[in-house]
Write a protein that holds these residues in place. Structure first.
Motif, PDB file in Angstrom:
ATOM      1  N   GLY A   8     -41.384  20.676 -47.573  1.00 32.86           N
ATOM      2  CA  GLY A   8     -40.019  20.254 -47.301  1.00 32.86           C
ATOM      3  C   GLY A   8     -39.514  19.918 -47.703  1.00 32.86           C
ATOM      4  N   THR A   9     -39.075  18.412 -48.493  1.00 35.49           N
ATOM      5  CA  THR A   9     -38.694  17.547 -48.775  1.00 35.49           C
ATOM      6  C   THR A   9     -38.315  18.252 -50.640  1.00 35.49           C
ATOM      7  OG1 THR A   9     -39.454  15.776 -47.860  1.00 35.49           O
ATOM      8  CG2 THR A   9     -38.004  15.580 -50.003  1.00 35.49           C
ATOM      9  N   VAL A  10     -39.895  18.563 -51.312  1.00 29.97           N
ATOM     10  CA  VAL A  10     -39.892  19.359 -52.178  1.00 29.97           C
ATOM     11  C   VAL A  10     -38.715  20.084 -53.071  1.00 29.97           C
ATOM     12  CG1 VAL A  10     -40.901  20.266 -54.698  1.00 29.97           C
ATOM     13  CG2 VAL A  10     -41.426  18.327 -53.283  1.00 29.97           C
TER      14      VAL A  10
ATOM     15  N   SER B 240     -35.265  20.994 -54.777  1.00 25.11           N
ATOM     16  CA  SER B 240     -35.085  21.981 -56.220  1.00 25.11           C
ATOM     17  C   SER B 240     -34.008  22.510 -55.664  1.00 25.11           C
ATOM     18  CB  SER B 240     -36.310  23.094 -55.538  1.00 25.11           C
ATOM     19  OG  SER B 240     -36.121  23.479 -56.196  1.00 25.11           O
ATOM     20  N   GLY B 241     -34.169  23.401 -54.578  1.00 24.61           N
ATOM     21  CA  GLY B 241     -32.847  24.043 -54.161  1.00 24.61           C
ATOM     22  C   GLY B 241     -30.857  23.278 -53.828  1.00 24.61           C
ATOM     23  N   GLY B 242     -31.089  22.254 -54.331  1.00 18.12           N
ATOM     24  CA  GLY B 242     -29.814  21.333 -54.299  1.00 18.12           C
ATOM     25  C   GLY B 242     -29.216  21.776 -55.556  1.00 18.12           C
TER      26      GLY B 242
ATOM     27  N   TYR C 228     -31.654  28.595 -46.899  1.00 19.62           N
ATOM     28  CA  TYR C 228     -33.225  28.909 -46.626  1.00 19.62           C
ATOM     29  C   TYR C 228     -33.374  27.864 -46.854  1.00 19.62           C
ATOM     30  CZ  TYR C 228     -38.071  29.216 -48.864  1.00 19.62           C
ATOM     31  OH  TYR C 228     -38.542  28.831 -48.915  1.00 19.62           O
ATOM     32  N   VAL C 229     -33.863  26.378 -48.034  1.00 19.62           N
ATOM     33  CA  VAL C 229     -33.768  25.144 -48.741  1.00 19.62           C
ATOM     34  C   VAL C 229     -33.445  24.739 -47.421  1.00 19.62           C
ATOM     35  CG1 VAL C 229     -33.986  25.670 -50.426  1.00 19.62           C
ATOM     36  CG2 VAL C 229     -31.645  24.490 -49.390  1.00 19.62           C
ATOM     37  N   LEU C 230     -32.786  24.051 -46.631  1.00 23.34           N
ATOM     38  CA  LEU C 230     -31.879  23.729 -45.693  1.00 23.34           C
ATOM     39  C   LEU C 230     -32.198  23.859 -44.294  1.00 23.34           C
ATOM     40  CD1 LEU C 230     -27.989  23.807 -46.150  1.00 23.34           C
ATOM     41  CD2 LEU C 230     -29.901  21.738 -47.319  1.00 23.34           C
ATOM     42  N   CYS C 231     -33.099  25.513 -43.557  1.00 32.42           N
ATOM     43  CA  CYS C 231     -33.894  25.600 -42.471  1.00 32.42           C
ATOM     44  C   CYS C 231     -34.971  26.185 -42.527  1.00 32.42           C
ATOM     45  CB  CYS C 231     -32.659  26.553 -41.798  1.00 32.42           C
ATOM     46  SG  CYS C 231     -32.868  28.529 -41.905  1.00 32.42           S
ATOM     47  N   ASP C 232     -35.537  26.650 -43.851  1.00 36.30           N
ATOM     48  CA  ASP C 232     -36.471  27.476 -43.566  1.00 36.30           C
ATOM     49  C   ASP C 232     -36.923  28.355 -42.549  1.00 36.30           C
ATOM     50  OD1 ASP C 232     -38.736  27.903 -44.996  1.00 36.30           O
ATOM     51  OD2 ASP C 232     -39.914  26.284 -43.611  1.00 36.30           O
ATOM     52  N   CYS C 233     -35.888  29.270 -42.263  1.00 38.14           N
ATOM     53  CA  CYS C 233     -36.128  29.548 -40.482  1.00 38.14           C
ATOM     54  C   CYS C 233     -36.273  31.648 -41.705  1.00 38.14           C
ATOM     55  CB  CYS C 233     -34.554  29.896 -39.957  1.00 38.14           C
ATOM     56  SG  CYS C 233     -33.631  29.954 -41.586  1.00 38.14           S
TER      57      CYS C 233
END
Length: 334
Positions: free
Chosen positions: A174-176, A180-182, A282-287
């Motif tokens: 999740g950190t990667v 990456s997204g940020g 998406y990259v923040l919540c992966d929901c």
């Protein structure tokens, strides 16, 4: 047949209809983008507009980037991903589209910075133009930034095992995913929009200054005539003149070009925002399933629309292009 079966059939039909609609939109949009950008390139070459100043050369590069971006989108996002090793190559090849998309963004940023320096620091811009330097290193700047930003996608993109025929991004943690997204969101949205807004706002304020005169004085020292005799097409930007040590005089051509690029910047900001905002969520919540979500597909189409829209902005507002278009495609008939 139960009500649940009826509901599932309805959802499947709706999903198929949405996918068909998106597919048709992709084909129509990319074909329009290819034809429109190709016409811009033909006009620029036929009328040698790209030789008039370095900024016009950047605009010529912009049309070339958008043309190939549309081509790669048509090739890499409209077909089923093959199985096996070919599928891995196909998914990683999609990075080519994102590289051109990112290069398009940074090329727009480069144009805004060029105009900022030319208008707010004309003498510095003139002195820099006096130094005979090759154009290729300057033109490579947007590409260098684009490669550095999107290279990670070539590593992350793999065939989707859960949904054969599609690609997805595979993050080790999740950190990667967040890093990456940020980084993509920051470098392809926040910073470009901030830089372009700052540059064009400062240019607008400067050109609205009461000391600015739209009429060129006959005693002014003209800067920025194209030196077509040089091999490297080094130019001095035919957009302003300097009289004395204080006043700056800006031509209508200069103002027209800046207004054109401001409109192009607005189109870019509006079209790219949905895609990167969805990606950031998406990259923040992966929901949700980002790679297969229809919102993502629609957002990509929205972004590609900016690649196809730029030529229409030029045709509507950019006088140099309108004159060149008439010479190339209209007057030739007589």
């Amino acid at each position: 047949m139960s009500s649940c079966d009826n509901l599932n059939d309805t959802l499947d039909k709706t999903s198929d209809a949405v996918e068909l609609g998106l597919s048709i939109s992709r084909y129509v949009l990319t074909i329009i983008g290819v034809v429109a950008n190709l016409m811009v390139i033909i006009v620029f070459i036929n009328c040698k507009i790209y030789r008039k100043c370095f900024t016009y050369l950047l605009l010529f590069q912009q049309a070339s980037i958008d043309l190939f971006g549309c081509c790669f989108y048509l090739i890499l996002f409209n077909y089923r991903v093959p199985d096996g090793e070919y599928g891995i190559v196909y998914c990683k090849s999609r990075t080519l589209f994102w590289m051109f998309a990112s290069a398009s963004t940074f090329n727009l940023v480069f144009i805004s910075i060029e105009r900022y320096i030319a208008v707010l620091h004309p003498l510095k811009y003139w002195m820099r133009g006096k130094v005979r330097t090759k154009m290729v290193p300057k033109l490579c700047v947007p590409w260098l930034f684009a490669i550095l930003v999107v290279f990670q996608l070539a590593i992350l993109s793999v065939p989707d095992k859960l949904s054969p025929g599609k690609c997805r991004y595979c993050y080790s943690s999740g950190t990667v995913r967040i890093i990456s997204g940020g980084s993509i969101f920051l470098l392809n949205w926040i910073i470009p929009i901030f830089v372009m807004t700052f540059c064009y706002r400062r240019v607008y304020i400067t050109m609205q200054n009461p000391t600015i005169n739209l009429h060129k004085s006959s005693s002014s020292v003209q800067i920025d005539r194209t030196d077509e005799t040089t091999d490297d097409t080094e130019t001095k930007d035919n957009v302003f003149t300097v009289e004395g040590s204080q006043k700056q005089y800006y031509s209508k051509t200069q103002k027209n070009f800046i207004v054109t690029m401001v409109i192009t910047t607005i189109v870019f900001a509006v079209s790219i925002s949905p895609l990167l905002i969805v990606y950031l969520v998406y990259v923040l919540c992966d929901c949700f399933d980002y790679d297969r979500h229809p919102f993502r597909q629609a957002a990509i189409i929205c972004f590609v629309s900016s690649l196809a829209a730029n030529p229409f902005v030029y045709a509507f507002k950019f006088n140099e292009f309108k004159i060149g278009f008439e010479k190339t495609f209209i007057r030739r008939r007589h």
